[in-house]
Write an enzyme that holds these catalytic residues in place. Structure first.
Site, PDB file in Angstrom:
ATOM      1  N   HIS A 264       0.948  -1.089   0.165  1.00 50.39           N
ATOM      2  CA  HIS A 264      -0.001  -0.159   0.016  1.00 50.39           C
ATOM      3  C   HIS A 264       1.126   1.356   0.079  1.00 50.39           C
ATOM      4  O   HIS A 264       2.027   1.177   0.191  1.00 50.39           O
ATOM      5  CB  HIS A 264      -0.943  -0.258   1.210  1.00 50.39           C
ATOM      6  CG  HIS A 264      -0.314   0.158   2.597  1.00 50.39           C
ATOM      7  ND1 HIS A 264       0.454  -1.165   2.936  1.00 50.39           N
ATOM      8  CD2 HIS A 264      -0.499   1.074   3.647  1.00 50.39           C
ATOM      9  CE1 HIS A 264       0.925  -0.603   4.271  1.00 50.39           C
ATOM     10  NE2 HIS A 264       0.334   0.686   4.597  1.00 50.39           N
TER      11      HIS A 264
ATOM     12  N   HIS B 175       1.129   3.970   2.002  1.00 52.09           N
ATOM     13  CA  HIS B 175       1.750   4.664   3.263  1.00 52.09           C
ATOM     14  C   HIS B 175       3.169   4.809   3.128  1.00 52.09           C
ATOM     15  O   HIS B 175       3.830   4.095   2.627  1.00 52.09           O
ATOM     16  CB  HIS B 175       1.152   3.905   4.414  1.00 52.09           C
ATOM     17  CG  HIS B 175      -0.215   4.192   4.895  1.00 52.09           C
ATOM     18  ND1 HIS B 175      -0.876   3.475   5.733  1.00 52.09           N
ATOM     19  CD2 HIS B 175      -0.969   5.457   4.764  1.00 52.09           C
ATOM     20  CE1 HIS B 175      -2.090   3.961   5.941  1.00 52.09           C
ATOM     21  NE2 HIS B 175      -2.245   5.309   5.218  1.00 52.09           N
TER      22      HIS B 175
ATOM     23  N   ASP C  45       5.764   4.521   5.129  1.00 50.58           N
ATOM     24  CA  ASP C  45       6.663   3.597   5.828  1.00 50.58           C
ATOM     25  C   ASP C  45       6.784   2.368   5.187  1.00 50.58           C
ATOM     26  O   ASP C  45       7.447   1.427   5.253  1.00 50.58           O
ATOM     27  CB  ASP C  45       6.304   3.253   7.275  1.00 50.58           C
ATOM     28  CG  ASP C  45       4.651   2.695   7.253  1.00 50.58           C
ATOM     29  OD1 ASP C  45       3.788   3.269   6.599  1.00 50.58           O
ATOM     30  OD2 ASP C  45       4.573   1.650   8.109  1.00 50.58           O
ATOM     31  N   HIS C  46       5.988   2.317   3.864  1.00 51.70           N
ATOM     32  CA  HIS C  46       6.028   1.193   3.023  1.00 51.70           C
ATOM     33  C   HIS C  46       6.570   1.593   1.474  1.00 51.70           C
ATOM     34  O   HIS C  46       6.878   0.688   0.797  1.00 51.70           O
ATOM     35  CB  HIS C  46       4.735   0.493   2.971  1.00 51.70           C
ATOM     36  CG  HIS C  46       4.530  -0.099   4.486  1.00 51.70           C
ATOM     37  ND1 HIS C  46       4.418  -1.517   4.623  1.00 51.70           N
ATOM     38  CD2 HIS C  46       3.785   0.466   5.408  1.00 51.70           C
ATOM     39  CE1 HIS C  46       3.761  -1.800   5.762  1.00 51.70           C
ATOM     40  NE2 HIS C  46       3.439  -0.518   6.088  1.00 51.70           N
TER      41      HIS C  46
END
Length: 312
Positions: free
Chosen positions: A63, A65, A67-68
């Site tokens: 996804h 976001h 932090d990914h």
């Protein structure tokens, strides 16, 4: 097949843990690896591993976001400095193409290799001679996918003593028999593949889930897997908070593993509120529900071996 955890923290990095990224090293003859998520700093973590960017073949984003995802532009740009970089394919949710196009346009990036981006929907997204990858939507605060990697089964083992007794000469006939073809000896005798080849060796299944509340698709993607990677952002007793943020507790991760009948559960994506000692206690709690569970840490390597029959 081997998993290398390059980042295991949720939301933001800590001194001990970077944000999410996992590498899957493939067996021979591929000699390459895949990445699942690329949190900020992923290319720095790669520098501390044996993995080389020119051997990176596919990237799967769960996804969008940060932090990914925020490590992706820098990683893609740096990959141009590696000689012999193979074409790279990226898979992820809708919006991924626009994100990359915007960053590259504004920063004037020119890649030295072929790049393709596929915005996915649930279903089979990759199939080749060795693997099939399926994706399904999970339940998070934004569209998020989990991935199931299934290795194709391998031909069974040749019964060499029997082949010698039957007078089958080594060479091309062995190869044909192993691939399921019957062969005829110079004498006219037919040798059936099913008589001299053992049962097929089942392929391995690895499931890597993105951020998610407990949901049916997490169980479906994980069904009978050799190993699943599941987030464990919160401790047991924090279910209400986990649900509000679209996450799971370690106990919910263990429940998913148990319901899916998996062989091994590795938890990751831990809230920065937990240090290593606290995470060890979380693992002990999860073991009350699912025994074969462990916590990932940065640079943890886990081999996933083929299961062979006792007669092989």
């Amino acid at each position: 097949m081997k998993l290398t955890f390059l980042g295991t923290s949720a939301g933001r990095p800590t001194k001990a843990r970077n944000v999410t990224s996992i590498a899957l090293s493939l067996p021979e003859p591929q000699h390459c690896f895949w990445l699942f998520d690329t949190g900020e700093g992923t290319q720095h973590r790669l520098l501390g591993s044996k993995l080389k960017l020119n051997k990176l073949e596919r990237i799967f984003i769960t996804h969008l976001h940060g932090d990914h995802l925020y490590g992706l532009p820098g990683l893609l740009t740096s990959r141009s400095y590696f000689e012999g970089a193979v074409p790279l394919q990226i898979y992820g949710p809708p919006g991924l193409q626009a994100f990359i196009d915007c960053v590259f346009h504004q920063s004037g990036v020119h890649l030295g290799y072929e790049l393709s981006i596929t915005e996915i929907v649930s279903g089979q997204i990759v199939t080749d001679d060795f693997f099939t990858v399926e994706a399904a939507e999970l339940e998070h605060r934004m569209q998020c996918f989990g991935y199931r990697v299934t290795e194709h089964s391998q031909p069974g083992k040749l019964n060499l003593p029997l082949l010698k007794t039957l007078g089958v000469p080594s060479g091309p006939m062995y190869g044909k028999l192993k691939q399921g073809e019957d062969v005829t000896l110079p004498s006219g005798e037919m040798i059936r593949s099913s008589d001299v080849v053992g049962p097929p060796v089942a392929g391995r299944i690895i499931t890597i889930l993105g951020d998610t509340r407990p949901c049916e698709n997490a169980i479906t993607l994980s069904k009978d897997a050799d190993l699943i990677v599941h987030e464990g952002t919160f401790a047991g007793g924090m279910e209400e908070k986990a649900a509000a943020y679209g996450h799971s507790t370690v106990l919910q991760a263990a429940e998913t593993a148990a319901k899916a009948n998996v062989k091994q559960l590795v938890m990751t994506h831990f809230s920065s509120r937990f240090d290593d000692a606290a995470i060890e206690l979380l693992v002990q709690d999860a073991k009350e529900i699912f025994a074969n569970v462990s916590a990932a840490h940065d640079y943890l390597e886990i081999n996933v071996d083929r299961v062979t029959s006792e007669t092989d």
